[in-house]
Design an enzyme around this catalytic site. Structure first.
Site, mmCIF file in Angstrom:
data_model
loop_
_atom_site.group_PDB
_atom_site.id
_atom_site.type_symbol
_atom_site.label_atom_id
_atom_site.label_comp_id
_atom_site.label_asym_id
_atom_site.label_seq_id
_atom_site.Cartn_x
_atom_site.Cartn_y
_atom_site.Cartn_z
ATOM 1 N N LEU A 159 -21.485 23.623 26.202
ATOM 2 C CA LEU A 159 -20.147 23.038 26.299
ATOM 3 C C LEU A 159 -19.080 24.114 26.480
ATOM 4 C CD1 LEU A 159 -20.093 20.230 23.558
ATOM 5 C CD2 LEU A 159 -20.497 19.995 26.015
ATOM 6 N N CYS A 160 -18.115 23.792 27.324
ATOM 7 C CA CYS A 160 -16.987 24.702 27.579
ATOM 8 C C CYS A 160 -16.272 25.092 26.284
ATOM 9 C CB CYS A 160 -16.018 23.987 28.525
ATOM 10 S SG CYS A 160 -14.406 24.715 28.654
ATOM 11 N N PHE A 161 -16.136 24.104 25.385
ATOM 12 C CA PHE A 161 -15.393 24.384 24.161
ATOM 13 C C PHE A 161 -16.210 25.190 23.149
ATOM 14 C CE2 PHE A 161 -12.516 21.574 26.120
ATOM 15 C CZ PHE A 161 -11.278 21.795 25.545
#
Lengths: 267, 131
Positions: A159-161
């Protein structure tokens, strides 16, 4: 000062949202019109970064039941649920188009400024930042924190986050905003997500409300960020919507790309 | 290669034109300015040899930490060679963008597009004006 269009869209299907952003990029490229758009997603949706493999979503079991769309921008996957998404399409005639990192940071600084007005402290992530919290869902242990209650760290997070790059917006070490760009010959698309609240489909990622204990009004956030954009980007916004031609373009792009499994599963 | 001897597209690709087998072959890469602006490169997608390319059209894509960018072909013709090791060794683009960082070689079908390319001085001026 350049005039630019402001579009505030109701929540929509993920493939449609990506098709509209692409149509706005084509407009910026062909007619030179800058558009700032705010939108949400009508159901929790996983968007894959352009180069990610769709099989890799197995690395993140909590979001497996969510529909999938592949973005044309890179980076990690995003679980779009309790968030505000924006896109900014800028023609090459605009000086911001030539500035990769500067535009990224300019938008993020607007968000930090707005949060400061609400007494919520956030900052830009710098590679030298000492305390980095990168929560990663650990399928084996079902835990997202280590024995010291610090989020687990994984630099190659799905995930990007769960990733970090310079210029991301962080609160208490947690990433609450990230953006990505797509550069074309005559225009640039930058879009990004502001994480408002933890999603049950990505439980390892707290949002602004979880971290601060405060509430974020979507309407007020959009108003404040639009006003900041006028000042910081030196543009004069006018409220608008998709033209008939842009709607046709978005429908074409929807069927050719984002609404098409050949595209979404191409890697 | 010496960048001062290359031709450049406004979209930051460079081309080195050489005579080969009675025709002309362009070796194509992206400029040091472009590599610097893109920052940390993470992925690259390249076409296969044999692909027909048109000047001004995309022939590949590159992803950095922040941006995905298209690579535009500065010439018309057929791709005759691809630097297939490059996607797994993207750091070469930083260390040697005008040498080992070449991306494709194109056998020119015509020389029409060459007149639109910039020399090194004109390209540098374009880069300076963008900042």
């Amino acid at each position: 000062m350049n005039r630019a269009r402001l579009i505030i869209d109701p929540p929509a299907n993920g493939a449609w949202n990506m098709a509209v952003d692409q149509a706005l990029l084509e407009t910026a490229s062909e007619s030179g019109l800058t558009t700032l758009r705010f939108y949400q997603w009508d159901e929790p949706t996983l968007s894959l970064g352009y180069f990610q493999k769709h099989e890799d979503r197995a690395l993140h079991p909590p979001s497996l039941t969510c529909p999938l769309v592949r973005r044309r921008t890179g980076g990690g996957a995003i679980l779009h649920h309790s968030e505000l998404t924006y896109s900014l399409c800028v023609p090459s005639s605009n000086r911001w188009c030539a500035k990769n990192a500067e535009l990224y940071e300019a938008i993020h600084l607007m968000v930090i400024g707005y949060l400061q007005q609400k007494s919520i402290r956030a900052s830009l992530y710098r590679e030298t930042t000492a305390a980095v919290k990168t929560p990663v869902f650990n399928a084996a242990s079902n835990e997202t924190e280590d024995k010291n209650n610090r989020p687990r760290i994984d630099p190659s997070a799905f995930l990007c986050f769960g990733r970090r790059s310079a210029g991301d917006v962080v609160m208490q070490g947690y990433k609450i905003m990230g953006s990505a760009q797509r550069r074309g010959k005559n225009a640039l698309l930058q879009h990004g997500s502001l994480l408002l609240e933890r999603s049950r489909f990505a439980p390892e990622l707290p949002g602004i409300e979880d971290i601060s204990g405060g509430q974020i009004s979507l309407k007020k956030t959009i108003e404040k960020l639009s006003a900041s954009a006028e000042n910081e980007l030196r543009i004069e916004l006018f409220a608008g919507m998709l033209s008939k031609l842009e709607l046709e373009a978005a429908k074409r792009i929807f069927f050719e790309l984002f609404g098409n499994q050949q595209w979404n599963l191409c890697r | 290669m010496n960048p001062e001897e290359l031709l450049f597209a406004e979209t930051h690709e460079w081309a080195h034109i050489a005579d080969q087998d009675g025709g002309k072959v362009a070796t194509i890469g992206i400029s040091a300015n472009a590599v610097e602006a893109l920052t940390d490169l993470v992925y690259m997608d390249l076409p296969a040899a044999g692909t027909q390319v048109t000047a001004g059209n995309s022939f590949g894509e590159v992803e950095s930490v922040k941006a995905t960018s298209e690579l535009y072909c500065p010439v018309d013709g057929e791709i005759v060679d691809v630097n297939t090791s490059l996607p797994d060794n993207l750091e070469i683009l930083n260390s040697d963008p005008y040498g080992d960082g070449w991306i494709i070689k194109v056998k020119l079908s015509n020389e029409d597009s060459l007149a639109k390319l910039l020399d090194y001085a004109a390209y540098q001026k374009q880069c300076d004006e963008a900042h």
